[in-house]
Structure formats: structure tokens, C-alpha cells
Design a protein around this motif. Sequence first.
Motif, PDB file in Angstrom:
ATOM      1  N   TYR A  63     -52.589  62.928  36.967  1.00 41.50           N
ATOM      2  CA  TYR A  63     -52.271  61.510  36.763  1.00 41.50           C
ATOM      3  C   TYR A  63     -53.347  60.744  36.016  1.00 41.50           C
ATOM      4  O   TYR A  63     -53.120  59.605  35.613  1.00 41.50           O
ATOM      5  N   GLY A  64     -54.521  61.357  35.844  1.00 33.56           N
ATOM      6  CA  GLY A  64     -55.552  60.844  34.949  1.00 33.56           C
ATOM      7  C   GLY A  64     -55.852  59.363  35.001  1.00 33.56           C
ATOM      8  O   GLY A  64     -56.449  58.865  35.956  1.00 33.56           O
ATOM      9  N   ASP A  65     -55.420  58.631  33.977  1.00 33.38           N
ATOM     10  CA  ASP A  65     -55.752  57.217  33.839  1.00 33.38           C
ATOM     11  C   ASP A  65     -54.849  56.290  34.651  1.00 33.38           C
ATOM     12  O   ASP A  65     -55.019  55.067  34.624  1.00 33.38           O
ATOM     13  N   ARG A  66     -53.883  56.832  35.374  1.00 37.31           N
ATOM     14  CA  ARG A  66     -53.052  55.991  36.235  1.00 37.31           C
ATOM     15  C   ARG A  66     -53.914  55.427  37.364  1.00 37.31           C
ATOM     16  O   ARG A  66     -54.764  56.123  37.930  1.00 37.31           O
ATOM     17  N   VAL A  67     -53.707  54.152  37.685  1.00 34.40           N
ATOM     18  CA  VAL A  67     -54.480  53.527  38.759  1.00 34.40           C
ATOM     19  C   VAL A  67     -54.048  54.118  40.092  1.00 34.40           C
ATOM     20  O   VAL A  67     -52.857  54.161  40.418  1.00 34.40           O
ATOM     21  N   ALA A  68     -55.009  54.574  40.855  1.00 32.76           N
ATOM     22  CA  ALA A  68     -54.731  55.141  42.175  1.00 32.76           C
ATOM     23  C   ALA A  68     -54.749  54.051  43.247  1.00 32.76           C
ATOM     24  O   ALA A  68     -53.778  53.867  43.980  1.00 32.76           O
ATOM     25  N   PHE A  69     -55.866  53.317  43.335  1.00 30.65           N
ATOM     26  CA  PHE A  69     -56.015  52.288  44.356  1.00 30.65           C
ATOM     27  C   PHE A  69     -56.562  51.006  43.753  1.00 30.65           C
ATOM     28  O   PHE A  69     -57.397  51.036  42.841  1.00 30.65           O
ATOM     29  N   VAL A  70     -56.090  49.888  44.298  1.00 33.79           N
ATOM     30  CA  VAL A  70     -56.545  48.561  43.889  1.00 33.79           C
ATOM     31  C   VAL A  70     -56.938  47.802  45.140  1.00 33.79           C
ATOM     32  O   VAL A  70     -56.234  47.840  46.158  1.00 33.79           O
ATOM     33  N   ARG A  71     -58.060  47.115  45.070  1.00 33.77           N
ATOM     34  CA  ARG A  71     -58.478  46.243  46.172  1.00 33.77           C
ATOM     35  C   ARG A  71     -59.161  45.025  45.582  1.00 33.77           C
ATOM     36  O   ARG A  71     -60.178  45.140  44.901  1.00 33.77           O
ATOM     37  N   GLY A  72     -58.571  43.850  45.847  1.00 34.27           N
ATOM     38  CA  GLY A  72     -59.128  42.643  45.248  1.00 34.27           C
ATOM     39  C   GLY A  72     -59.078  42.742  43.739  1.00 34.27           C
ATOM     40  O   GLY A  72     -58.062  43.076  43.144  1.00 34.27           O
ATOM     41  N   THR A 106     -44.661  57.419  39.488  1.00 35.41           N
ATOM     42  CA  THR A 106     -44.103  56.099  39.199  1.00 35.41           C
ATOM     43  C   THR A 106     -44.110  55.157  40.404  1.00 35.41           C
ATOM     44  O   THR A 106     -43.860  53.966  40.238  1.00 35.41           O
ATOM     45  N   ALA A 107     -44.365  55.656  41.605  1.00 35.88           N
ATOM     46  CA  ALA A 107     -44.232  54.846  42.814  1.00 35.88           C
ATOM     47  C   ALA A 107     -45.363  53.823  42.945  1.00 35.88           C
ATOM     48  O   ALA A 107     -46.491  54.033  42.487  1.00 35.88           O
ATOM     49  N   VAL A 108     -45.031  52.701  43.591  1.00 35.01           N
ATOM     50  CA  VAL A 108     -45.980  51.608  43.805  1.00 35.01           C
ATOM     51  C   VAL A 108     -45.871  51.172  45.264  1.00 35.01           C
ATOM     52  O   VAL A 108     -44.762  51.039  45.807  1.00 35.01           O
ATOM     53  N   SER A 109     -47.006  50.943  45.913  1.00 35.20           N
ATOM     54  CA  SER A 109     -46.970  50.546  47.322  1.00 35.20           C
ATOM     55  C   SER A 109     -48.136  49.632  47.665  1.00 35.20           C
ATOM     56  O   SER A 109     -49.091  49.479  46.896  1.00 35.20           O
ATOM     57  N   ILE A 110     -48.031  49.045  48.854  1.00 37.18           N
ATOM     58  CA  ILE A 110     -49.112  48.270  49.468  1.00 37.18           C
ATOM     59  C   ILE A 110     -49.466  48.986  50.759  1.00 37.18           C
ATOM     60  O   ILE A 110     -48.574  49.386  51.520  1.00 37.18           O
ATOM     61  N   ASN A 111     -50.742  49.168  51.023  1.00 41.01           N
ATOM     62  CA  ASN A 111     -51.135  49.900  52.228  1.00 41.01           C
ATOM     63  C   ASN A 111     -51.960  49.049  53.181  1.00 41.01           C
ATOM     64  O   ASN A 111     -52.937  48.424  52.790  1.00 41.01           O
ATOM     65  N   ALA A 124     -48.159  62.351  45.212  1.00 43.20           N
ATOM     66  CA  ALA A 124     -46.950  61.853  44.545  1.00 43.20           C
ATOM     67  C   ALA A 124     -47.257  60.913  43.397  1.00 43.20           C
ATOM     68  O   ALA A 124     -46.336  60.431  42.730  1.00 43.20           O
ATOM     69  N   GLY A 125     -48.541  60.621  43.153  1.00 41.36           N
ATOM     70  CA  GLY A 125     -48.913  59.781  42.019  1.00 41.36           C
ATOM     71  C   GLY A 125     -48.670  58.305  42.218  1.00 41.36           C
ATOM     72  O   GLY A 125     -48.380  57.576  41.270  1.00 41.36           O
ATOM     73  N   TYR A 126     -48.815  57.840  43.453  1.00 40.29           N
ATOM     74  CA  TYR A 126     -48.643  56.417  43.742  1.00 40.29           C
ATOM     75  C   TYR A 126     -49.754  55.580  43.124  1.00 40.29           C
ATOM     76  O   TYR A 126     -50.880  56.050  42.930  1.00 40.29           O
ATOM     77  N   SER A 127     -49.434  54.322  42.881  1.00 42.20           N
ATOM     78  CA  SER A 127     -50.435  53.295  42.619  1.00 42.20           C
ATOM     79  C   SER A 127     -50.386  52.359  43.821  1.00 42.20           C
ATOM     80  O   SER A 127     -49.351  51.731  44.080  1.00 42.20           O
ATOM     81  N   CYS A 128     -51.479  52.293  44.569  1.00 42.36           N
ATOM     82  CA  CYS A 128     -51.470  51.651  45.881  1.00 42.36           C
ATOM     83  C   CYS A 128     -52.456  50.493  45.936  1.00 42.36           C
ATOM     84  O   CYS A 128     -53.641  50.659  45.621  1.00 42.36           O
ATOM     85  N   THR A 129     -51.973  49.328  46.352  1.00 45.26           N
ATOM     86  CA  THR A 129     -52.819  48.153  46.528  1.00 45.26           C
ATOM     87  C   THR A 129     -53.209  48.037  48.001  1.00 45.26           C
ATOM     88  O   THR A 129     -52.345  48.086  48.884  1.00 45.26           O
ATOM     89  N   LEU A 130     -54.502  47.905  48.259  1.00 43.98           N
ATOM     90  CA  LEU A 130     -55.008  47.810  49.629  1.00 43.98           C
ATOM     91  C   LEU A 130     -55.105  46.349  50.054  1.00 43.98           C
ATOM     92  O   LEU A 130     -55.624  45.517  49.308  1.00 43.98           O
ATOM     93  N   ARG A 176     -43.678  44.846  42.127  1.00 44.46           N
ATOM     94  CA  ARG A 176     -42.404  45.576  42.135  1.00 44.46           C
ATOM     95  C   ARG A 176     -42.562  46.870  42.938  1.00 44.46           C
ATOM     96  O   ARG A 176     -42.326  47.987  42.446  1.00 44.46           O
ATOM     97  N   VAL A 177     -42.983  46.737  44.184  1.00 46.53           N
ATOM     98  CA  VAL A 177     -43.253  47.909  45.019  1.00 46.53           C
ATOM     99  C   VAL A 177     -41.980  48.720  45.213  1.00 46.53           C
ATOM    100  O   VAL A 177     -40.880  48.179  45.323  1.00 46.53           O
ATOM    101  N   THR A 178     -42.143  50.036  45.260  1.00 42.57           N
ATOM    102  CA  THR A 178     -41.010  50.936  45.460  1.00 42.57           C
ATOM    103  C   THR A 178     -40.959  51.488  46.878  1.00 42.57           C
ATOM    104  O   THR A 178     -39.930  52.008  47.301  1.00 42.57           O
ATOM    105  N   MET A 179     -42.075  51.411  47.607  1.00 48.31           N
ATOM    106  CA  MET A 179     -42.125  51.944  48.965  1.00 48.31           C
ATOM    107  C   MET A 179     -42.883  50.998  49.883  1.00 48.31           C
ATOM    108  O   MET A 179     -43.897  50.424  49.491  1.00 48.31           O
ATOM    109  N   MET A 180     -42.361  50.843  51.101  1.00 51.34           N
ATOM    110  CA  MET A 180     -43.053  50.100  52.142  1.00 51.34           C
ATOM    111  C   MET A 180     -43.179  51.024  53.344  1.00 51.34           C
ATOM    112  O   MET A 180     -42.197  51.633  53.770  1.00 51.34           O
ATOM    113  N   GLY A 181     -44.384  51.129  53.892  1.00 46.96           N
ATOM    114  CA  GLY A 181     -44.586  52.017  55.034  1.00 46.96           C
ATOM    115  C   GLY A 181     -45.505  51.398  56.060  1.00 46.96           C
ATOM    116  O   GLY A 181     -46.402  50.628  55.724  1.00 46.96           O
TER     117      GLY A 181
END
Length: 515
Positions: free
Chosen positions: A33-42, A213-218, A238-244, A261-266
Amino acid sequence: MWHDGSRPPGLPESLVYPEVPAGAILLGSARRYGDRVAFVRGGEQVTYAELGHRAAQFANGLLDRGIGHGDRVALRMPNCLEYPVAYYGTLLAGAVFVPVNPLLPEAAAARQIADADAKLVVTPPDVPGICSGRSTTPPEVDIDVYADLAHLAYTGGTTGESKGVRLPHRNVVVNTLQYVCWGSGSVPAVDGQGGLVLDQVGSDEEWPTRLGTAVSINLTPWFHAMGTIAGMNALLMAGYSCTLHDRLDPAAYLADAKRLRVTMMGGAPALFAALLNSPAIHTADLSSVRSIGSGAAPMPLEMTRRLHALAPDALISEGYGLTEVTMGATAGPAFASGVRKVGTVGVPTFDTEVRIDGATAPGERGEVCIRGPQVMTGYHNRPDATAEVLIDGWLHTGDVGIFDEDGYLSIVDRMKDMLLYKGYNVYPRELEELLAAQEGVLAAAVVGKPDASVGELPVAFVVPANGAVSPEKLMAAVNEQVVAYKRLRDVLLVDQIPVSAAGKVLKRELRGRLS
């Protein structure tokens, strides 16, 4: 094993699990997934490639400090960008991850760290220094995936005493794959450099969210089994981009869900209860959500209905597990045509057997027992405790469950006294001992009061000794000694605690008084 409504179409009943160490979870994803953002915080973020480089630096930093194969490394930190760097760096160095709740009182944390014989305790400010100037090439470490521990994760016992759960690299890889393959319609693979990856063989009609392609908030704590396996390892595979998010702020969560535009909520039902009770829910946009996963406590039927109305394209499923099975053992069908039964925790996942001891037909109650490659090898330095729960390869959970005629499991009671508050285990014995130590208390018993938003609230029944006692002062005295989720929510004064002929407290009777 499965019937037509729970059988994942196009997937085998048994997976082939590559014999790779747990660090391969990150290495494969970092390259894929290389340059895809894995985690975001602030205002900060880390890409997959950057996370791979930093974890390698952390691993090399540990080895430079003389910490490596088999050494315990305690991570005492909340969810932050430093956490996955330290977690995967620890695994890549061949060391053992020891998760420590950062909210634990100092004495309790010190006992856990000492029991684990941790060689190093890491907090967020420590991570950059350990990484500084080190090579971004992962070290070559010889790891026996079946024998060498990846996690030494602590859980409570029926007496409230924490026990270290021994989880080899094989367990972590297997349980991560069991859940990420189930949820994405994939099978395991290995890239050309030994990294763990997925081959998504399931159709996009059944699993519309494709890898990468998945996007979530954790909000799920990474020091919990569900957070480590489902909220970090599986998301990265799974290559998620997850905002903490640092804390539960329903308005902020819902605003980010719309913006991202989150695709999953857990999470646990307490998360969804807070969102549904927020005024912001009336203007929320959850149309992008394709899956909602819940665990740790039952989701009420009305909650499921309201979530369906707000996220009409989302599949809502629940699962069941415990630290002794690395994280999980069952899950609701995650494919579009699957049959999801509200009130159940789904069916056993790949290569997992679940039986109900004492039950001879569907609908009969008994103890839930689990056998599979994700079951722990035992408790750390506790052979007697291990022998009590591991019998002929079966883990005896202490939970009471039933199977329906289609093989869907429901958890209906607990043989142990443990109660659940927002998915956290609360052990009454610990609170009872603290109460008994207070002046003016003759006897005490703690039970859970059902609450739709959090699961159960710890409530104490107290028999006063000679003289009056203040329920408010008792509650304050106990609560200042425990972490927030264990705090008593009420103290009720009674003339006596009901006991059986054998002298055992009749907690079912006490629970009945609260209903």
C-alpha cells in the motif's frame, strides 16, 4: 460447519496460513500500500511505507540496546501514531509485546510489568529516541513462529488477579487472517520478500469494499485484544486508512464520518449508543458505511434497527472472543447475501471449533468451549490456572451459550462473576475486597446492573457493621483506587447478603433486585 446463510461464497472452509512471524503483517502491507495513509491523528499522519520504515528503525534501536529475542517490551501508551511503530518494531526485533493500559493505577501497572519481567517500558515520548538514526531495513531475526511469543497479554481471572496470556507469533498471524479474510473475502498469500498479503477472491457483489480502499475511525484501545488484532493488524492487512480519535466525542465522530466518507464503523455497543443518543445524529450522513462490526457486549435489537435506518447499505454483524483465543472465535457473516441473526455472535470462523458442554440439542445451555489454532498456549507462570481451562486442547471459557439450529452462537450468561462495562472486564472480587477493607463494612457483594448503553454497571450491596456508614463515602473510597471503568456506580445498604446452604453468595438473587 456452516449452513448456506453463513458459508462465505468462493472461500475455502479451511485457510492455509503462511508460516511467517507476526511482523510480516506490516512488512507485506507497507510494500503493497506504500504511499497510502495508514493512520491519521490530529494534524499528523503516517503512510504505510513510513510506518514500515519507522518500525524497522524501532526494531534496530531495540537490538542496539541489547533488547531482542524473547525479551518483554511493555507498551504503556494510548492510541497514537507512536503505538504501531513500537508494536511492530517490537515484533520485528523478536521481542514480546506486553500491552499495558495507560489508565491503570501505578501499583497495578507495576505488578503487571513485573510479572511479565519486562526489560523495557515504552511511552510515546520514548519512541523517536529509540528510532533515531537507525536503519530502515528490518533486522534479520530467527523466530520460531510456533514457540516464540509475540504477545504476553494480560487479562483478569475470576478473583480479579491478572494473568498473562501466552500468544506465539503463529496465533497472532492466524487470528488476524481468520478475521480479515472473513471480512474481506480473501485468502492469505506471501509477497516475494516474505511479507503477508491478501488475495481478494470474493466478488465485489458480496464484499463491495475492496482491499486498499476502506476508511474508518478508531476508538478501540490498542492495548485490548480486539484493538490489537481487529483494530490494527486486520485494518493494515486490508489497506485501511484509519483516523484515530483520542476520546469519544459523538459530534466529532459523526462529523469525521461524513467528511471522510467512512466505509466501516467498529466498536462496542457503548460507542453506537453514544452516537445514537447524540443530537448530531439527526444531521449525520452515514450513507458511505458498508459494514458495522460490534463486539464485547450484545447489541440491542432497537440499536440494530436504528443503525440500519441511518446506514442502509451497511452489514451489521457481531462477534465473540476473549484474550485466551488471541482475540476472536466467532463472527456474523460479512458478505452481502449472508444471514445475520440479531442477538447472536455469529458462527465459528475458519478452522475454529466451538462446542457447548452439557448441551445435547440446539437451544440448550452449557459452557462455551473453543478449539482452534488461535487458542493460547497457556497462562504465564500459571500451570495450575492453565490446567483448569485448557483440557484436551479445548479452552473452557466460563461463558454460557447456546447454539440455534443453524449453528449460530448466543452468549446468554457467565459462569464466572465477571461483568462487562463498555466491553471492559470488571471483576467483582476486586471491588468486594476493597469494600471489605473499609471501616464499618461487615460484608459486601458486587454484581452488574444491566444498562443498554454500557452493558453492565457495577453495583455493590453492603451490610454495615455496628454504626452507620455512608454509601457515598464508601463509593468514593473504592473508586479512587481503581481505573475508571471499574468504578462502582451505586452502593446499596442491606441487612444481609443472601447465601446458599454451602455459603456461596447468591448473586443471581442480587441481580434480580436490580431488574
